[in-house]
Design a protein around this motif. Structure first.
Motif, mmCIF file in Angstrom:
data_model
loop_
_atom_site.group_PDB
_atom_site.id
_atom_site.type_symbol
_atom_site.label_atom_id
_atom_site.label_comp_id
_atom_site.label_asym_id
_atom_site.label_seq_id
_atom_site.Cartn_x
_atom_site.Cartn_y
_atom_site.Cartn_z
ATOM 1 N N MET A 1 6.035 81.738 3.032
ATOM 2 C CA MET A 1 4.652 81.860 2.393
ATOM 3 C C MET A 1 3.911 82.970 2.889
ATOM 4 O O MET A 1 3.991 83.333 3.900
ATOM 5 C CB MET A 1 3.654 80.595 2.821
ATOM 6 N N ARG A 2 3.369 83.841 1.747
ATOM 7 C CA ARG A 2 2.731 85.110 2.268
ATOM 8 C C ARG A 2 1.304 84.683 3.216
ATOM 9 O O ARG A 2 0.864 83.503 2.922
ATOM 10 C CB ARG A 2 2.054 85.843 1.142
ATOM 11 N N PRO A 3 0.953 85.708 4.289
ATOM 12 C CA PRO A 3 0.178 85.321 5.029
ATOM 13 C C PRO A 3 -1.465 84.977 4.201
ATOM 14 O O PRO A 3 -2.206 84.265 4.681
ATOM 15 C CB PRO A 3 -0.076 86.612 5.815
ATOM 16 N N GLU A 4 -1.482 85.805 3.258
ATOM 17 C CA GLU A 4 -2.858 85.512 2.361
ATOM 18 C C GLU A 4 -2.793 84.279 1.703
ATOM 19 O O GLU A 4 -3.945 84.107 1.334
ATOM 20 C CB GLU A 4 -2.938 87.086 1.343
ATOM 21 N N ASP A 5 -1.873 83.786 1.403
ATOM 22 C CA ASP A 5 -1.727 82.440 0.822
ATOM 23 C C ASP A 5 -2.001 81.320 1.844
ATOM 24 O O ASP A 5 -2.194 80.235 1.354
ATOM 25 C CB ASP A 5 -0.412 82.007 0.083
ATOM 26 N N GLN A 6 -1.825 81.655 3.051
ATOM 27 C CA GLN A 6 -2.128 80.574 4.062
ATOM 28 C C GLN A 6 -3.542 79.998 4.166
ATOM 29 O O GLN A 6 -4.714 80.829 3.906
ATOM 30 C CB GLN A 6 -1.546 81.047 5.286
ATOM 31 N N ASP A 7 -4.026 78.699 4.159
ATOM 32 C CA ASP A 7 -5.261 78.186 4.526
ATOM 33 C C ASP A 7 -5.272 77.944 5.968
ATOM 34 O O ASP A 7 -4.578 77.215 6.449
ATOM 35 C CB ASP A 7 -5.235 76.920 3.631
ATOM 36 N N PRO A 8 -6.498 78.607 6.311
ATOM 37 C CA PRO A 8 -6.755 78.348 8.064
ATOM 38 C C PRO A 8 -6.632 76.786 8.157
ATOM 39 O O PRO A 8 -6.301 76.238 9.475
ATOM 40 C CB PRO A 8 -7.699 79.077 8.150
ATOM 41 N N ILE A 9 -7.401 75.948 7.383
ATOM 42 C CA ILE A 9 -7.434 74.580 7.808
ATOM 43 C C ILE A 9 -6.119 73.713 7.593
ATOM 44 O O ILE A 9 -5.843 73.195 8.651
ATOM 45 C CB ILE A 9 -8.377 73.707 6.830
ATOM 46 N N ILE A 10 -5.405 74.040 6.787
ATOM 47 C CA ILE A 10 -3.976 73.559 6.718
ATOM 48 C C ILE A 10 -3.094 73.988 7.890
ATOM 49 O O ILE A 10 -2.272 73.126 8.449
ATOM 50 C CB ILE A 10 -3.210 73.872 5.371
ATOM 51 N N GLU A 11 -3.426 75.421 8.330
ATOM 52 C CA GLU A 11 -2.653 75.713 9.422
ATOM 53 C C GLU A 11 -2.815 75.071 10.695
ATOM 54 O O GLU A 11 -2.056 74.856 11.366
ATOM 55 C CB GLU A 11 -2.607 77.495 9.492
ATOM 56 N N ALA A 12 -4.429 74.586 10.734
ATOM 57 C CA ALA A 12 -4.563 73.991 12.007
ATOM 58 C C ALA A 12 -3.976 72.521 11.946
ATOM 59 O O ALA A 12 -3.640 71.993 12.967
ATOM 60 C CB ALA A 12 -6.152 74.032 11.987
ATOM 61 N N TYR A 13 -3.960 71.891 10.735
ATOM 62 C CA TYR A 13 -3.360 70.723 10.924
ATOM 63 C C TYR A 13 -1.917 70.675 10.941
ATOM 64 O O TYR A 13 -1.278 69.794 11.612
ATOM 65 C CB TYR A 13 -3.748 70.224 9.368
ATOM 66 N N LYS A 14 -1.379 71.866 10.673
ATOM 67 C CA LYS A 14 0.213 71.778 10.655
ATOM 68 C C LYS A 14 0.477 72.016 12.195
ATOM 69 O O LYS A 14 1.717 71.562 12.651
ATOM 70 C CB LYS A 14 0.468 73.401 10.161
ATOM 71 N N ARG A 15 -0.309 72.388 13.027
ATOM 72 C CA ARG A 15 0.166 72.621 14.296
ATOM 73 C C ARG A 15 0.143 71.031 14.991
ATOM 74 O O ARG A 15 0.776 71.084 16.084
ATOM 75 C CB ARG A 15 -1.125 73.433 15.160
ATOM 76 N N GLY A 16 -0.481 69.947 14.489
ATOM 77 C CA GLY A 16 -0.294 68.605 14.972
ATOM 78 C C GLY A 16 0.709 68.055 14.244
ATOM 79 O O GLY A 16 0.966 66.515 14.681
ATOM 80 N N ILE A 17 1.580 68.565 13.480
ATOM 81 C CA ILE A 17 2.771 67.644 12.844
ATOM 82 C C ILE A 17 3.865 67.618 13.600
ATOM 83 O O ILE A 17 4.170 68.673 14.325
ATOM 84 C CB ILE A 17 3.119 68.549 11.475
ATOM 85 N N ASP A 18 4.378 66.570 13.840
ATOM 86 C CA ASP A 18 5.612 66.294 14.685
ATOM 87 C C ASP A 18 6.755 66.784 13.799
ATOM 88 O O ASP A 18 7.388 66.026 12.715
ATOM 89 C CB ASP A 18 5.920 64.660 14.930
ATOM 90 N N ARG A 19 7.365 67.818 14.109
ATOM 91 C CA ARG A 19 8.359 68.462 13.196
ATOM 92 C C ARG A 19 9.565 67.761 13.523
ATOM 93 O O ARG A 19 10.755 67.868 12.800
ATOM 94 C CB ARG A 19 8.408 69.860 13.242
ATOM 95 N N THR A 20 9.823 67.080 14.622
ATOM 96 C CA THR A 20 11.282 66.168 14.996
ATOM 97 C C THR A 20 11.574 65.233 14.067
ATOM 98 O O THR A 20 12.521 64.806 13.638
ATOM 99 C CB THR A 20 11.182 65.712 16.423
ATOM 100 N N LEU A 21 10.349 64.644 13.421
ATOM 101 C CA LEU A 21 10.353 63.413 12.582
ATOM 102 C C LEU A 21 10.831 63.946 11.270
ATOM 103 O O LEU A 21 11.555 63.402 10.692
ATOM 104 C CB LEU A 21 8.819 62.636 12.335
ATOM 105 N N ILE A 22 10.246 64.937 10.905
ATOM 106 C CA ILE A 22 10.856 65.761 9.643
ATOM 107 C C ILE A 22 12.002 66.184 9.725
ATOM 108 O O ILE A 22 12.851 65.950 8.960
ATOM 109 C CB ILE A 22 9.701 67.026 9.360
ATOM 110 N N ARG A 23 12.641 66.775 10.705
ATOM 111 C CA ARG A 23 14.004 67.118 10.961
ATOM 112 C C ARG A 23 14.810 66.083 10.901
ATOM 113 O O ARG A 23 16.074 65.940 10.111
ATOM 114 C CB ARG A 23 14.270 67.935 12.196
#
Lengths: 151, 61
Positions: free
Chosen positions: B1-23
């Motif tokens: 995703m291009r930096p200009e397409d990033q939503d700062p709110i979504i990016e903030a939520y993304k930091r709380g996502i447990d990526r081990t579950l996704i993997r």
């Protein structure tokens, strides 16, 4: 639920939380959301698929004269139902996505329990959740984007 | 995703996502992902039932 729909030949696309699970989401969902084709023949198939499973308006008081038939489906668009198979949202259209025909090009075939059904693609799922603009979807969108990054 | 397409709110939520579950989920087939979700759902229902029973027992005591 999916067996009943697919077995009756219903044209539908899995959206919402169930589609997210198919793409790898770890979030639980309480219901199945589908976008269904509005063609008359498909409404008949929906009635055949869900009719035997006592569909009723979710959250409505008991005893309402609700008839799950083609006429009811034709007169309405989106139906939040409880059934003996579980809760299901029948969506004629979704915000930012339109109807079945609009979403079909952005759907993928999923193999679930040996059945083949259509689900919204990951990219389109993110788009429609963004378009819906609901605060409760923010974390779901973040997870879906993380899934896309992990693939 | 291009930096200009990033939503700062979504990016903030993304930091709380447990990526081990996704993997772990991405290693599974679609059917296995649904089986896992259904098992968790059953577990959640059982916990809800146990909670209701415990609250009732406490109230009746």
């Amino acid at each position: 639920m999916l067996a009943a729909l697919t077995g009756a030949g219903v044209d539908y696309i899995l959206v919402g939380g169930a589609a997210a699970i198919a793409h790898g989401s770890a979030r639980l969902t309480q219901d199945v959301d589908i976008v269904y084709a509005r063609a008359a023949v498909n409404l008949s198939k929906l009635v055949k698929a869900l009719g035997p499973h006592t569909p009723y308006l979710r959250g409505a008081p008991p005893g309402l004269p609700f008839q799950f038939d083609e006429q009811t489906l034709r007169r309405g668009l989106n139906f939040m139902l409880t059934t003996s198979l579980g809760d299901i949202d029948l969506l004629g259209e979704i915000t930012g996505g339109g109807g079945y025909e609009d979403l079909l090009p952005d759907s993928v075939v999923l193999e679930v329990f040996g059945l083949h059904c259509r689900g919204l693609s990951l990219d389109r799922l993110i788009e429609v959740k963004r378009a819906a603009g609901r605060p409760k979807d923010l974390e779901a969108i973040a997870e879906l984007e993380a899934i896309r990054e992990e693939q | 995703m291009r930096p200009e397409d990033q939503d700062p709110i979504i990016e903030a939520y993304k930091r709380g996502i447990d990526r081990t579950l996704i993997r772990e989920n991405l290693k599974r087939t679609v059917t296995e992902r649904f089986e896992q979700a259904m098992a968790l759902q059953r577990f959640a229902e059982e916990l809800k039932r146990a909670g209701r029973k415990a609250r009732k027992t406490q109230k009746d005591a």
